[in-house]
Design a protein around this motif. Sequence first.
Motif, mmCIF file in Angstrom:
data_model
loop_
_atom_site.group_PDB
_atom_site.id
_atom_site.type_symbol
_atom_site.label_atom_id
_atom_site.label_comp_id
_atom_site.label_asym_id
_atom_site.label_seq_id
_atom_site.Cartn_x
_atom_site.Cartn_y
_atom_site.Cartn_z
ATOM 1 N N VAL A 89 -2.021 6.382 -0.980
ATOM 2 C CA VAL A 89 -1.141 5.257 -1.284
ATOM 3 C C VAL A 89 -0.182 5.010 -0.125
ATOM 4 O O VAL A 89 0.085 3.860 0.245
ATOM 5 C CB VAL A 89 -0.367 5.519 -2.587
ATOM 6 N N GLY A 90 0.329 6.081 0.458
ATOM 7 C CA GLY A 90 1.254 5.938 1.568
ATOM 8 C C GLY A 90 0.655 5.182 2.738
ATOM 9 O O GLY A 90 1.326 4.357 3.382
ATOM 10 N N THR A 91 -0.622 5.418 3.027
ATOM 11 C CA THR A 91 -1.288 4.709 4.120
ATOM 12 C C THR A 91 -1.428 3.230 3.798
ATOM 13 O O THR A 91 -1.224 2.371 4.655
ATOM 14 C CB THR A 91 -2.670 5.323 4.396
ATOM 15 N N GLY A 92 -1.763 2.927 2.536
ATOM 16 C CA GLY A 92 -1.855 1.534 2.129
ATOM 17 C C GLY A 92 -0.526 0.818 2.242
ATOM 18 O O GLY A 92 -0.451 -0.327 2.710
ATOM 19 N N LEU A 93 0.551 1.480 1.822
ATOM 20 C CA LEU A 93 1.874 0.863 1.896
ATOM 21 C C LEU A 93 2.315 0.687 3.348
ATOM 22 O O LEU A 93 2.995 -0.288 3.686
ATOM 23 C CB LEU A 93 2.889 1.714 1.139
ATOM 24 N N ALA A 94 1.947 1.617 4.202
ATOM 25 C CA ALA A 94 2.321 1.517 5.611
ATOM 26 C C ALA A 94 1.683 0.295 6.273
ATOM 27 O O ALA A 94 2.233 -0.254 7.239
ATOM 28 C CB ALA A 94 1.930 2.785 6.353
ATOM 29 N N ALA A 95 0.541 -0.123 5.750
ATOM 30 C CA ALA A 95 -0.153 -1.292 6.305
ATOM 31 C C ALA A 95 0.325 -2.605 5.704
ATOM 32 O O ALA A 95 -0.058 -3.679 6.177
ATOM 33 C CB ALA A 95 -1.660 -1.138 6.084
ATOM 34 N N ALA A 96 1.148 -2.529 4.665
ATOM 35 C CA ALA A 96 1.548 -3.732 3.922
ATOM 36 C C ALA A 96 2.837 -4.313 4.478
ATOM 37 O O ALA A 96 3.705 -3.599 4.977
ATOM 38 C CB ALA A 96 1.714 -3.390 2.446
ATOM 39 N N ILE A 97 2.950 -5.640 4.337
ATOM 40 C CA ILE A 97 4.191 -6.337 4.632
ATOM 41 C C ILE A 97 4.573 -7.150 3.402
ATOM 42 O O ILE A 97 3.798 -7.274 2.444
ATOM 43 C CB ILE A 97 4.063 -7.253 5.866
ATOM 44 N N SER A 98 5.772 -7.712 3.404
ATOM 45 C CA SER A 98 6.248 -8.477 2.250
ATOM 46 C C SER A 98 5.254 -9.568 1.882
ATOM 47 O O SER A 98 4.765 -10.310 2.744
ATOM 48 C CB SER A 98 7.604 -9.096 2.586
ATOM 49 N N GLY A 99 4.943 -9.653 0.600
ATOM 50 C CA GLY A 99 3.967 -10.615 0.101
ATOM 51 C C GLY A 99 2.603 -10.029 -0.160
ATOM 52 O O GLY A 99 1.784 -10.633 -0.856
ATOM 53 N N ASP A 100 2.331 -8.840 0.389
ATOM 54 C CA ASP A 100 1.035 -8.195 0.181
ATOM 55 C C ASP A 100 0.992 -7.478 -1.164
ATOM 56 O O ASP A 100 2.020 -7.105 -1.730
ATOM 57 C CB ASP A 100 0.757 -7.174 1.283
#
Length: 241
Positions: free
Chosen positions: A39-50
């Motif tokens: 999950v941490g890797t997914g969140l690290a790739a995300a920006i606002s709106g994702d």
Amino acid sequence: PVPVVRVPCGVQGRIIHVKWDSPGPTFDGKTWDTAYHTVGTGLAAAISGDEVWVTAGIYQENITLPAGVRLFGSFAGNEAVRQVHRAWLTNLTILQGDNTNSVVTIASGAAENTVLDGFTIQNGLGNASTYCGGGVYCVDASPTISHNIITANGHGFYSLGGGIYCSGGSPKILENTIMANRAINGGGIFCSQSVPVISGNVISNHANIQFGGGIYLDSCTAAVVTNNMLTRNSVAAGGGV
């Protein structure tokens, strides 16, 4: 109930996939087959709106949810459309803390479009400095926390808000099951100087609490607390609220 598809207004961000056993060989989060494994890797790739979609499974990690990111669990791993009424009590997506920090920390400044939905959150100790918020730690933020099972979190006699701790902001805490967490005050939820909406939750089985077994509100003069079930909360004063 008939599944309802939530269609966001305006520009829609990306969908980032997380699946602990995705086959790869590429891991870019763009599909279920190429999903990130944590999950941490997914969140690290995300920006606002994702949106970050996470399949059922056990994820042994403590995470920080960035402002504007919507994090959803309880996926089977083959969906193309996110349904509001996913099988969040069947497709258990477990965020398993390591008893050293809060399982989920919400970024300060987060607004209502920051979403934590569809997870089992357990084994969190609390913020490393204060021991508050074993399951979810939220300061000066206004996220939507919904459809989660938050259980077996908190430090015990030294902490506030075993399940959820909120200070400042206007969090929405909706339709969660919050049970058997540990704290000195606010076994299930502790809110201080905030404007929370706490609705549709089952809050139960909090014991050895000093004040507010289910919910503790401190200087929350405009709080809305409605349609919750509070049961088996055993404390010195204010078993339910």
